[in-house]
Scaffold this motif. Structure first.
Motif, PDB file in Angstrom:
ATOM      1  N   THR A  51     131.940 115.704 -10.445  1.00 29.91           N
ATOM      2  CA  THR A  51     133.278 114.839 -10.355  1.00 29.91           C
ATOM      3  C   THR A  51     134.169 115.433 -11.414  1.00 29.91           C
ATOM      4  OG1 THR A  51     132.389 113.919 -12.750  1.00 29.91           O
ATOM      5  CG2 THR A  51     131.727 112.710 -10.826  1.00 29.91           C
ATOM      6  N   HIS A 103     142.152 107.992 -10.426  1.00 31.94           N
ATOM      7  CA  HIS A 103     141.102 108.387  -9.305  1.00 31.94           C
ATOM      8  C   HIS A 103     140.058 109.018 -10.031  1.00 31.94           C
ATOM      9  CE1 HIS A 103     139.484 110.841  -5.925  1.00 31.94           C
ATOM     10  NE2 HIS A 103     139.901 109.735  -5.406  1.00 31.94           N
ATOM     11  N   ASP A 104     140.418 110.197 -10.753  1.00 29.62           N
ATOM     12  CA  ASP A 104     139.217 110.586 -11.460  1.00 29.62           C
ATOM     13  C   ASP A 104     138.295 109.932 -12.404  1.00 29.62           C
ATOM     14  OD1 ASP A 104     140.286 113.055 -10.299  1.00 29.62           O
ATOM     15  OD2 ASP A 104     141.130 113.968 -12.137  1.00 29.62           O
ATOM     16  N   ARG A 106     137.897 106.522 -12.075  1.00 29.69           N
ATOM     17  CA  ARG A 106     137.051 105.912 -10.922  1.00 29.69           C
ATOM     18  C   ARG A 106     135.731 106.460 -10.371  1.00 29.69           C
ATOM     19  NH1 ARG A 106     142.004 104.179  -9.395  1.00 29.69           N
ATOM     20  NH2 ARG A 106     142.001 105.262  -7.863  1.00 29.69           N
ATOM     21  N   ALA A 107     136.199 108.053 -10.075  1.00 25.55           N
ATOM     22  CA  ALA A 107     134.903 108.633  -9.636  1.00 25.55           C
ATOM     23  C   ALA A 107     133.977 109.017 -10.567  1.00 25.55           C
ATOM     24  CB  ALA A 107     135.628 110.278  -8.736  1.00 25.55           C
ATOM     25  N   LYS A 108     134.172 108.934 -11.664  1.00 26.09           N
ATOM     26  CA  LYS A 108     133.276 109.486 -12.887  1.00 26.09           C
ATOM     27  C   LYS A 108     132.528 108.285 -12.809  1.00 26.09           C
ATOM     28  CE  LYS A 108     135.592 113.117 -15.509  1.00 26.09           C
ATOM     29  NZ  LYS A 108     134.678 114.128 -14.771  1.00 26.09           N
ATOM     30  N   ARG A 110     131.792 105.621 -10.931  1.00 24.23           N
ATOM     31  CA  ARG A 110     130.882 105.575  -9.580  1.00 24.23           C
ATOM     32  C   ARG A 110     129.865 106.396  -9.780  1.00 24.23           C
ATOM     33  NH1 ARG A 110     135.573 105.309  -6.865  1.00 24.23           N
ATOM     34  NH2 ARG A 110     135.422 107.544  -6.089  1.00 24.23           N
ATOM     35  N   TYR A 111     130.039 107.859 -10.277  1.00 21.82           N
ATOM     36  CA  TYR A 111     128.990 109.011 -10.205  1.00 21.82           C
ATOM     37  C   TYR A 111     128.032 108.683 -11.436  1.00 21.82           C
ATOM     38  CZ  TYR A 111     126.478 113.304 -10.265  1.00 21.82           C
ATOM     39  OH  TYR A 111     125.440 113.942 -10.287  1.00 21.82           O
TER      40      TYR A 111
END
Length: 141
Positions: A51, A103-104, A106-108, A110-111
């Motif tokens: 991420t 965005h970063d 949210r990506a973290k 989700r991961y």
């Protein structure tokens, strides 16, 4: 903006004093460090993870992706490291930076919040990233 090329050094640990124009890669810590490409002398830390940044190495040159945006530095430099070359990117507005940071996050989320794969799917021979090992250590698994 003086640096056009950056060399790399694979190291066991990041040195106390870093040199301008050198990208230090501490793979055991999944971290890359270099001095800002604009020449301001500030140290840039890029964690390597699913991420964060990803590193490419072709046996000769290094690439990092995505771009490096030093938005918290006075210089606000923005560049790519591609095949050991500094490629300058345009400035971004405060709104674009905020959107990128969201965005970063949210990506973290989700991961790291994704359910773990069943034990039958796990491959014990595959080395785990630093963050996964740390999270497992914290949870006592």
């Amino acid at each position: 903006m003086t640096i056009k090329k950056i060399t790399h050094k694979f190291v066991d640990a990041i040195p106390e004093q870093t040199e301008e124009g050198v990208l230090y890669l501490a793979m055991d810590y999944a971290t890359a460090v270099h001095k800002c490409a604009c020449g301001c002398g500030r140290e840039v830390v890029t964690p390597l993870s699913p991420t964060d940044w990803k590193m490419g190495y072709d046996g000769v040159s290094i690439s990092l992706s995505p771009s490096i945006g030093n938005w918290s530095f006075p210089c606000r430099s923005h560049y790519w490291i591609k095949h050991s070359n500094i490629r300058w990117a345009g400035d971004m507005s405060d709104e674009q930076i905020a959107a990128g940071r969201a965005h970063d996050r949210r990506a973290k989320g989700r991961y790291y919040d994704a359910p773990e794969a069943p034990a039958s799917m796990a491959n014990a021979d595959v080395p785990q990233g630093l963050w996964q090992r740390f999270r497992r250590w914290l949870s006592g698994k």
